[in-house]
Motif scaffolding. Structure first.
Motif, PDB file in Angstrom:
ATOM      1  N   LEU A   1      45.986 160.345 -49.135  1.00 18.70           N
ATOM      2  CA  LEU A   1      45.394 161.538 -48.543  1.00 18.70           C
ATOM      3  C   LEU A   1      46.090 162.748 -49.144  1.00 18.70           C
ATOM      4  O   LEU A   1      47.309 162.885 -49.053  1.00 18.70           O
ATOM      5  CB  LEU A   1      45.564 161.532 -47.022  1.00 18.70           C
ATOM      6  N   VAL A   2      45.314 163.601 -49.779  1.00 21.97           N
ATOM      7  CA  VAL A   2      45.844 164.813 -50.394  1.00 21.97           C
ATOM      8  C   VAL A   2      45.337 166.005 -49.600  1.00 21.97           C
ATOM      9  O   VAL A   2      44.121 166.193 -49.456  1.00 21.97           O
ATOM     10  CB  VAL A   2      45.394 164.933 -51.871  1.00 21.97           C
ATOM     11  N   ALA A   3      46.278 166.780 -49.076  1.00 18.44           N
ATOM     12  CA  ALA A   3      45.938 167.999 -48.348  1.00 18.44           C
ATOM     13  C   ALA A   3      46.259 169.176 -49.260  1.00 18.44           C
ATOM     14  O   ALA A   3      47.392 169.341 -49.701  1.00 18.44           O
ATOM     15  CB  ALA A   3      46.746 168.084 -47.057  1.00 18.44           C
ATOM     16  N   ALA A   4      45.248 169.981 -49.559  1.00 22.26           N
ATOM     17  CA  ALA A   4      45.428 171.142 -50.422  1.00 22.26           C
ATOM     18  C   ALA A   4      44.736 172.331 -49.768  1.00 22.26           C
ATOM     19  O   ALA A   4      43.522 172.288 -49.540  1.00 22.26           O
ATOM     20  CB  ALA A   4      44.859 170.878 -51.809  1.00 22.26           C
ATOM     21  N   GLU A   5      45.516 173.347 -49.455  1.00 22.23           N
ATOM     22  CA  GLU A   5      45.033 174.535 -48.769  1.00 22.23           C
ATOM     23  C   GLU A   5      44.273 174.119 -47.512  1.00 22.23           C
ATOM     24  O   GLU A   5      44.851 173.549 -46.616  1.00 22.23           O
ATOM     25  CB  GLU A   5      44.206 175.394 -49.716  1.00 22.23           C
ATOM     26  N   ASP A   6      42.985 174.354 -47.449  1.00 20.60           N
ATOM     27  CA  ASP A   6      42.215 174.046 -46.246  1.00 20.60           C
ATOM     28  C   ASP A   6      41.272 172.870 -46.447  1.00 20.60           C
ATOM     29  O   ASP A   6      40.188 172.845 -45.868  1.00 20.60           O
ATOM     30  CB  ASP A   6      41.403 175.276 -45.825  1.00 20.60           C
TER      31      ASP A   6
ATOM     32  N   ALA B   1      39.654 171.539 -43.180  1.00 25.36           N
ATOM     33  CA  ALA B   1      40.324 170.524 -42.368  1.00 25.36           C
ATOM     34  C   ALA B   1      41.813 170.508 -42.682  1.00 25.36           C
ATOM     35  O   ALA B   1      42.219 170.746 -43.814  1.00 25.36           O
ATOM     36  CB  ALA B   1      39.725 169.153 -42.637  1.00 25.36           C
ATOM     37  N   ARG B   2      42.587 170.217 -41.674  1.00 24.18           N
ATOM     38  CA  ARG B   2      44.028 170.040 -41.825  1.00 24.18           C
ATOM     39  C   ARG B   2      44.407 168.720 -41.182  1.00 24.18           C
ATOM     40  O   ARG B   2      43.820 168.315 -40.190  1.00 24.18           O
ATOM     41  CB  ARG B   2      44.789 171.185 -41.164  1.00 24.18           C
ATOM     42  N   ALA B   3      45.416 168.062 -41.751  1.00 21.92           N
ATOM     43  CA  ALA B   3      45.886 166.792 -41.206  1.00 21.92           C
ATOM     44  C   ALA B   3      46.653 167.035 -39.915  1.00 21.92           C
ATOM     45  O   ALA B   3      47.262 168.084 -39.724  1.00 21.92           O
ATOM     46  CB  ALA B   3      46.774 166.078 -42.221  1.00 21.92           C
ATOM     47  N   GLY B   4      46.632 166.056 -39.044  1.00 26.16           N
ATOM     48  CA  GLY B   4      47.335 166.113 -37.775  1.00 26.16           C
ATOM     49  C   GLY B   4      46.978 164.863 -36.985  1.00 26.16           C
ATOM     50  O   GLY B   4      46.818 163.791 -37.562  1.00 26.16           O
ATOM     51  N   PHE B   5      46.828 164.981 -35.671  1.00 26.09           N
ATOM     52  CA  PHE B   5      46.319 163.874 -34.878  1.00 26.09           C
ATOM     53  C   PHE B   5      44.831 163.733 -35.172  1.00 26.09           C
ATOM     54  O   PHE B   5      44.106 164.734 -35.220  1.00 26.09           O
ATOM     55  CB  PHE B   5      46.527 164.125 -33.377  1.00 26.09           C
ATOM     56  N   ILE B   6      44.364 162.517 -35.363  1.00 26.79           N
ATOM     57  CA  ILE B   6      42.972 162.282 -35.732  1.00 26.79           C
ATOM     58  C   ILE B   6      42.024 162.928 -34.720  1.00 26.79           C
ATOM     59  O   ILE B   6      41.036 163.559 -35.105  1.00 26.79           O
ATOM     60  CB  ILE B   6      42.674 160.769 -35.836  1.00 26.79           C
ATOM     61  N   ASP B   7      42.329 162.777 -33.428  1.00 22.21           N
ATOM     62  CA  ASP B   7      41.449 163.324 -32.390  1.00 22.21           C
ATOM     63  C   ASP B   7      41.371 164.853 -32.413  1.00 22.21           C
ATOM     64  O   ASP B   7      40.426 165.430 -31.889  1.00 22.21           O
ATOM     65  CB  ASP B   7      41.915 162.881 -31.001  1.00 22.21           C
ATOM     66  N   GLU B   8      42.367 165.501 -33.029  1.00 25.62           N
ATOM     67  CA  GLU B   8      42.394 166.963 -33.066  1.00 25.62           C
ATOM     68  C   GLU B   8      41.892 167.524 -34.398  1.00 25.62           C
ATOM     69  O   GLU B   8      41.784 168.739 -34.550  1.00 25.62           O
ATOM     70  CB  GLU B   8      43.815 167.458 -32.809  1.00 25.62           C
ATOM     71  N   MET B   9      41.579 166.641 -35.346  1.00 25.97           N
ATOM     72  CA  MET B   9      41.125 167.103 -36.657  1.00 25.97           C
ATOM     73  C   MET B   9      39.643 167.464 -36.604  1.00 25.97           C
ATOM     74  O   MET B   9      38.881 166.920 -35.812  1.00 25.97           O
ATOM     75  CB  MET B   9      41.365 166.018 -37.718  1.00 25.97           C
TER      76      MET B   9
ATOM     77  N   ARG C   1      50.337 160.736 -35.764  1.00 27.80           N
ATOM     78  CA  ARG C   1      50.062 162.040 -36.376  1.00 27.80           C
ATOM     79  C   ARG C   1      50.264 161.902 -37.877  1.00 27.80           C
ATOM     80  O   ARG C   1      51.237 161.307 -38.328  1.00 27.80           O
ATOM     81  CB  ARG C   1      51.014 163.088 -35.803  1.00 27.80           C
ATOM     82  N   LEU C   2      49.368 162.469 -38.663  1.00 24.00           N
ATOM     83  CA  LEU C   2      49.510 162.473 -40.117  1.00 24.00           C
ATOM     84  C   LEU C   2      50.482 163.583 -40.495  1.00 24.00           C
ATOM     85  O   LEU C   2      50.277 164.740 -40.147  1.00 24.00           O
ATOM     86  CB  LEU C   2      48.153 162.694 -40.788  1.00 24.00           C
ATOM     87  N   LEU C   3      51.550 163.212 -41.180  1.00 26.84           N
ATOM     88  CA  LEU C   3      52.592 164.161 -41.573  1.00 26.84           C
ATOM     89  C   LEU C   3      52.676 164.245 -43.090  1.00 26.84           C
ATOM     90  O   LEU C   3      52.361 163.285 -43.801  1.00 26.84           O
ATOM     91  CB  LEU C   3      53.951 163.702 -41.028  1.00 26.84           C
ATOM     92  N   ASP C   4      53.156 165.364 -43.582  1.00 24.80           N
ATOM     93  CA  ASP C   4      53.400 165.512 -45.015  1.00 24.80           C
ATOM     94  C   ASP C   4      54.557 164.602 -45.405  1.00 24.80           C
ATOM     95  O   ASP C   4      55.615 164.649 -44.778  1.00 24.80           O
ATOM     96  CB  ASP C   4      53.770 166.949 -45.369  1.00 24.80           C
ATOM     97  N   LEU C   5      54.362 163.784 -46.425  1.00 21.11           N
ATOM     98  CA  LEU C   5      55.445 162.945 -46.931  1.00 21.11           C
ATOM     99  C   LEU C   5      56.057 163.545 -48.190  1.00 21.11           C
ATOM    100  O   LEU C   5      57.249 163.455 -48.406  1.00 21.11           O
ATOM    101  CB  LEU C   5      54.930 161.535 -47.236  1.00 21.11           C
ATOM    102  N   VAL C   6      55.219 164.136 -49.018  1.00 22.54           N
ATOM    103  CA  VAL C   6      55.675 164.694 -50.284  1.00 22.54           C
ATOM    104  C   VAL C   6      54.918 165.989 -50.541  1.00 22.54           C
ATOM    105  O   VAL C   6      53.707 166.044 -50.340  1.00 22.54           O
ATOM    106  CB  VAL C   6      55.398 163.709 -51.453  1.00 22.54           C
ATOM    107  N   ALA C   7      55.640 166.992 -50.986  1.00 18.40           N
ATOM    108  CA  ALA C   7      54.999 168.231 -51.433  1.00 18.40           C
ATOM    109  C   ALA C   7      55.010 168.214 -52.952  1.00 18.40           C
ATOM    110  O   ALA C   7      56.030 167.904 -53.571  1.00 18.40           O
ATOM    111  CB  ALA C   7      55.748 169.443 -50.903  1.00 18.40           C
TER     112      ALA C   7
ATOM    113  N   THR D   1      56.449 166.810 -58.247  1.00 15.39           N
ATOM    114  CA  THR D   1      57.284 167.246 -57.131  1.00 15.39           C
ATOM    115  C   THR D   1      58.279 168.291 -57.617  1.00 15.39           C
ATOM    116  O   THR D   1      58.483 168.465 -58.826  1.00 15.39           O
ATOM    117  CB  THR D   1      58.050 166.062 -56.511  1.00 15.39           C
ATOM    118  N   LYS D   2      58.945 168.954 -56.676  1.00 19.37           N
ATOM    119  CA  LYS D   2      59.921 169.992 -57.025  1.00 19.37           C
ATOM    120  C   LYS D   2      61.078 169.431 -57.830  1.00 19.37           C
ATOM    121  O   LYS D   2      61.672 170.125 -58.644  1.00 19.37           O
ATOM    122  CB  LYS D   2      60.448 170.672 -55.766  1.00 19.37           C
TER     123      LYS D   2
END
Length: 132
Positions: A3-8, A25-33, A51-57, A85-86
């Motif tokens: 899952l890749v989250a980029a901006e919105d 869309a933003r990641a979070g709890f599935i029911d709140e997405m 909850r879906l959390l960022d693992l790597v930026a 990655t950084k």
């Protein structure tokens, strides 16, 4: 799956090469997405208690590609993503699509690339890609 989250937006990539995108869309709890195709797929696979959390930026660059054989015949189209990655670690994701009438060539190409991952070009050999 990745899952890749980029901006919105969210993009879900599966091992078979399928890509599903959901804007606004933003990641979070599935029911709140926000409702959409990515949320629908994730709801079938992820507990609503997680909850879906960022693992790597990472910085992502993307480019459409065309792979050709030694005789310059087009074998397939694809999309290359390079995640950096950084601390300089890189992951390249290459999704390929066969051309009509060239599926046999495409299967041989994929088999060849999977037989020895060192055959795939290293990220440093690709020219710098512009941001997607």
């Amino acid at each position: 799956m990745l899952l890749v989250a980029a901006e919105d937006s969210l993009t879900l990539l599966d091992a078979g090469g399928a890509e599903t995108r959901q804007d606004s869309a933003r990641a979070g709890f599935i029911d709140e997405m926000a409702e959409g195709p990515v949320t629908d797929i994730l709801a079938k696979r992820v507990s609503p208690l997680r909850r879906l959390l960022d693992l790597v930026a990472a910085e992502m660059c993307a480019q459409d590609v065309a792979l050709r054989d030694a005789k310059d015949r087009l074998l397939c189209h694809g999309h290359l993503r390079l995640l950096t990655t950084k601390d300089g670690h890189q992951v390249s994701l290459l999704g390929l699509r066969p051309l009509s009438g060239r599926k046999g060539d495409f299967r041989r190409l994929v088999k060849h690339l999977r037989s020895d991952p060192s055959l795939c070009p290293r990220a440093r050999r690709w020219r710098r890609l512009p941001p997607a």
